[in-house]
Design a protein around this motif. Sequence first.
Motif, PDB file in Angstrom:
ATOM      1  N   ASN A 211      15.295  10.943 -29.720  1.00 24.52           N
ATOM      2  CA  ASN A 211      15.750  12.274 -30.136  1.00 24.52           C
ATOM      3  C   ASN A 211      15.222  12.662 -31.521  1.00 24.52           C
ATOM      4  OD1 ASN A 211      17.284  12.910 -27.834  1.00 24.52           O
ATOM      5  ND2 ASN A 211      18.918  11.525 -28.548  1.00 24.52           N
ATOM      6  N   VAL A 212      14.358  11.842 -32.079  1.00 25.51           N
ATOM      7  CA  VAL A 212      13.838  12.141 -33.422  1.00 25.51           C
ATOM      8  C   VAL A 212      12.972  13.409 -33.372  1.00 25.51           C
ATOM      9  CG1 VAL A 212      12.354  11.302 -35.293  1.00 25.51           C
ATOM     10  CG2 VAL A 212      13.893   9.718 -34.096  1.00 25.51           C
ATOM     11  N   VAL A 213      13.309  14.355 -34.249  1.00 24.26           N
ATOM     12  CA  VAL A 213      12.503  15.578 -34.369  1.00 24.26           C
ATOM     13  C   VAL A 213      11.243  15.260 -35.178  1.00 24.26           C
ATOM     14  CG1 VAL A 213      12.438  17.892 -35.396  1.00 24.26           C
ATOM     15  CG2 VAL A 213      14.522  17.083 -34.243  1.00 24.26           C
ATOM     16  N   VAL A 214      10.090  15.665 -34.653  1.00 24.55           N
ATOM     17  CA  VAL A 214       8.825  15.428 -35.357  1.00 24.55           C
ATOM     18  C   VAL A 214       8.256  16.767 -35.823  1.00 24.55           C
ATOM     19  CG1 VAL A 214       6.444  14.589 -35.137  1.00 24.55           C
ATOM     20  CG2 VAL A 214       8.324  13.330 -34.035  1.00 24.55           C
ATOM     21  N   THR A 215       7.938  16.856 -37.117  1.00 18.15           N
ATOM     22  CA  THR A 215       7.255  18.051 -37.637  1.00 18.15           C
ATOM     23  C   THR A 215       5.934  17.622 -38.268  1.00 18.15           C
ATOM     24  OG1 THR A 215       8.434  17.883 -39.753  1.00 18.15           O
ATOM     25  CG2 THR A 215       9.394  19.327 -38.080  1.00 18.15           C
ATOM     26  N   ASN A 216       4.993  18.562 -38.286  1.00 17.34           N
ATOM     27  CA  ASN A 216       3.688  18.246 -38.884  1.00 17.34           C
ATOM     28  C   ASN A 216       3.346  19.248 -39.982  1.00 17.34           C
ATOM     29  OD1 ASN A 216       2.777  20.586 -37.671  1.00 17.34           O
ATOM     30  ND2 ASN A 216       1.134  19.603 -36.511  1.00 17.34           N
ATOM     31  N   ALA A 217       2.160  19.093 -40.552  1.00 12.97           N
ATOM     32  CA  ALA A 217       1.735  19.932 -41.685  1.00 12.97           C
ATOM     33  C   ALA A 217       1.152  21.250 -41.191  1.00 12.97           C
ATOM     34  CB  ALA A 217       0.730  19.167 -42.533  1.00 12.97           C
ATOM     35  N   HIS A 218       1.898  21.880 -40.323  1.00 15.58           N
ATOM     36  CA  HIS A 218       1.476  23.127 -39.701  1.00 15.58           C
ATOM     37  C   HIS A 218       1.080  24.169 -40.753  1.00 15.58           C
ATOM     38  CE1 HIS A 218       1.470  25.632 -36.099  1.00 15.58           C
ATOM     39  NE2 HIS A 218       1.895  26.611 -36.877  1.00 15.58           N
TER      40      HIS A 218
ATOM     41  N   GLU B  83      19.171  24.072 -41.298  1.00 16.11           N
ATOM     42  CA  GLU B  83      18.389  25.194 -40.756  1.00 16.11           C
ATOM     43  C   GLU B  83      17.318  24.682 -39.784  1.00 16.11           C
ATOM     44  OE1 GLU B  83      18.857  28.392 -41.581  1.00 16.11           O
ATOM     45  OE2 GLU B  83      20.329  28.115 -43.204  1.00 16.11           O
ATOM     46  N   GLN B  84      16.770  25.609 -39.023  1.00 14.88           N
ATOM     47  CA  GLN B  84      15.663  25.314 -38.106  1.00 14.88           C
ATOM     48  C   GLN B  84      14.411  24.922 -38.906  1.00 14.88           C
ATOM     49  OE1 GLN B  84      15.467  25.416 -34.680  1.00 14.88           O
ATOM     50  NE2 GLN B  84      13.310  24.813 -34.883  1.00 14.88           N
TER      51      GLN B  84
ATOM     52  N   PRO C   4       3.507  24.031 -30.263  1.00 11.63           N
ATOM     53  CA  PRO C   4       3.085  25.153 -29.410  1.00 11.63           C
ATOM     54  C   PRO C   4       2.987  26.449 -30.202  1.00 11.63           C
ATOM     55  CG  PRO C   4       4.914  23.927 -28.430  1.00 11.63           C
ATOM     56  CD  PRO C   4       4.790  23.460 -29.851  1.00 11.63           C
ATOM     57  N   SER C   5       2.029  27.304 -29.838  1.00 10.28           N
ATOM     58  CA  SER C   5       1.858  28.600 -30.500  1.00 10.28           C
ATOM     59  C   SER C   5       3.138  29.410 -30.426  1.00 10.28           C
ATOM     60  CB  SER C   5       0.757  29.399 -29.812  1.00 10.28           C
ATOM     61  OG  SER C   5      -0.492  28.985 -30.266  1.00 10.28           O
ATOM     62  N   GLY C   6       3.424  30.092 -31.518  1.00  8.24           N
ATOM     63  CA  GLY C   6       4.565  30.996 -31.515  1.00  8.24           C
ATOM     64  C   GLY C   6       5.878  30.332 -31.846  1.00  8.24           C
ATOM     65  N   THR C   7       5.869  29.017 -32.062  1.00  2.00           N
ATOM     66  CA  THR C   7       7.122  28.331 -32.376  1.00  2.00           C
ATOM     67  C   THR C   7       7.210  27.953 -33.843  1.00  2.00           C
ATOM     68  OG1 THR C   7       6.268  26.122 -31.962  1.00  2.00           O
ATOM     69  CG2 THR C   7       7.171  27.306 -30.073  1.00  2.00           C
ATOM     70  N   ALA C   8       6.124  28.121 -34.576  1.00  2.00           N
ATOM     71  CA  ALA C   8       6.130  27.594 -35.950  1.00  2.00           C
ATOM     72  C   ALA C   8       6.362  28.690 -36.986  1.00  2.00           C
ATOM     73  CB  ALA C   8       4.806  26.911 -36.236  1.00  2.00           C
TER      74      ALA C   8
END
Lengths: 324, 324
Positions: free
Chosen positions: B88-95, B306-307, B320-324
């Motif tokens: 369940n770990v949320v992964v974020t990148n250097a978007h 927050e999100q 995915p496009s449109g989610t960042a």
Amino acid sequence: MAERPVVAVLEGSRPVRGLGRVAELAEVRTVQAAELHRALDGADVLYLWDYFSGALPAAWHAAGSLRWLHVAAAGVDRLLFPELVASNVVVTNAHGIFDQPMAEYVLAGMLHAAKGFGPLRDRQNEGIWAWREGRNIAGTRALIVGTGSIGRHTARLLRAVGVQVEGVGRTAREHDADFGRVHSSSALKRLVGDVDWLVLLAPLTPATENLVHAGVIDALPPTAVLVNAGRGRLLDEQALVRRLTAGTLAGAVLDTFAVEPLPAAHPLWSLPSVLVTPHLASNADSWLDDLAAQFERNFLLWIAGEQLPGVVDKDLGYVPSGTA
Amino acid sequence: MAERPVVAVLEGSRPVRGLGRVAELAEVRTVQAAELHRALDGADVLYLWDYFSGALPAAWHAAGSLRWLHVAAAGVDRLLFPELVASNVVVTNAHGIFDQPMAEYVLAGMLHAAKGFGPLRDRQNEGIWAWREGRNIAGTRALIVGTGSIGRHTARLLRAVGVQVEGVGRTAREHDADFGRVHSSSALKRLVGDVDWLVLLAPLTPATENLVHAGVIDALPPTAVLVNAGRGRLLDEQALVRRLTAGTLAGAVLDTFAVEPLPAAHPLWSLPSVLVTPHLASNADSWLDDLAAQFERNFLLWIAGEQLPGVVDKDLGYVPSGTA
């Protein structure tokens, strides 16, 4: 026109293109340099397809009937000898043909320097994986010396990729459509202190020779890169070599030199932060066909007695802005 | 939040930057790979400042309390091992951080190839003045594989300099704001027959691995140049080498390779029509400070509940496009 006009064409090593329509309307005499005086005898028009030739002064005595000279080049510095300047012969150049390739060359050179592609290429040739950090060009500041057609096209291209651009010309002005601000060339030394790119696209004239003198070069910040696609004699090459050799200037991208080809022993060849290219910035894609089509268009205007585009001001040494 | 959260930071060889605000609000444990399991014990957050590290799977047994992982990179192909994907770990990148340098790298590479700067640099190093004709990029056609943030930014930059751009993504669509037309990747082989530039900016996922297979590479026209700033395994390197060695493909500009560093004996090192750069397309100017500032922003959002932006879809393998 009562008789068929005579068009002398100096061909050189590259076969002349696209004279079909002209030959229907004129007597065309295509020659090499040694025969130029014979072709000029009685000629109305001289077309210098061989734009680097220095053959005209020696044949000038035969040019008594000449009325129009077109050169398939942008810079006319090699062409404007005193007798031609003093004459009534109209001189036109290849105005506009080189705008796109020259602007792309400048952008290519800036990106080459910003991304370190020169040293990276050298490491590649040694088989060495050597990471380095690059620069972005967006947000950097470029000063373009030369506000003619090529300088303007370059300004627009650089702005399109996010570079901040200002110009340097004969006379200072605000609110220029392409440059925003145009500074007087007399202010150059003061102006270059905070530029990232000093881009030379001016014609070589008595007023621009050595415009980028040692004082200007010494005023460039250490992070600056000089791009010269104008003429070598616009700048003090020795002063440039001195700063590059000392490592106190980030780099240079040079397509033109005081002496061409660049002499074998010249230090510019071997400075890693310099890209040397052999006077080719204007030569891309369909340039030879574009030059041919331009002369045909001009010839049809000339024979119809219409105004020619790209008329060189022989005293200034270039086509003034707004006249072409 | 009742207690101070624990943030584990994998540092690597490059000192981690900008953790001041984070350290005021959390217990920060900055470690090297060998100590990662100890730092993860009880950690809520893992910050992979060392974005190339493969140390996480071996330390995963200690990550029981982990809720969020941020990696200071765009591509997460090396990171997404099965246990992390299943968790369940949320992964974020250097978007977003690399959009500008990546787009500029692609443009720089295209201009490098168009103007022949690689061979010209080689001639310079030999002291040889060897004129050659260049190409203009204005009016040429680029197909960009990858319609994420970096692909879109690149599309906009290329359009700004007059290149005709279309995109290749998971699903075909018309009237895309940046690409105009986006084609399905399944049509790639048919699409490349008339491109000037095939630009790879897709993430490496099971769906994109070897997307540019030998059939696609063989369908490229002889005048085309391939630019790969995505991942080496997007393409069949052997098929590419075969065409370049045969001289039936104009060139390639490659920043990523199936094996990095590119092995010493690899034929790509010594092909004159290829520019090899050592995985640096995304590294320019303030990128390290930008990465640091992004993690701080994300951390403040996370601690406020927050999100988060730039959340990786772990099944797809990218944001995915449109989610960042």
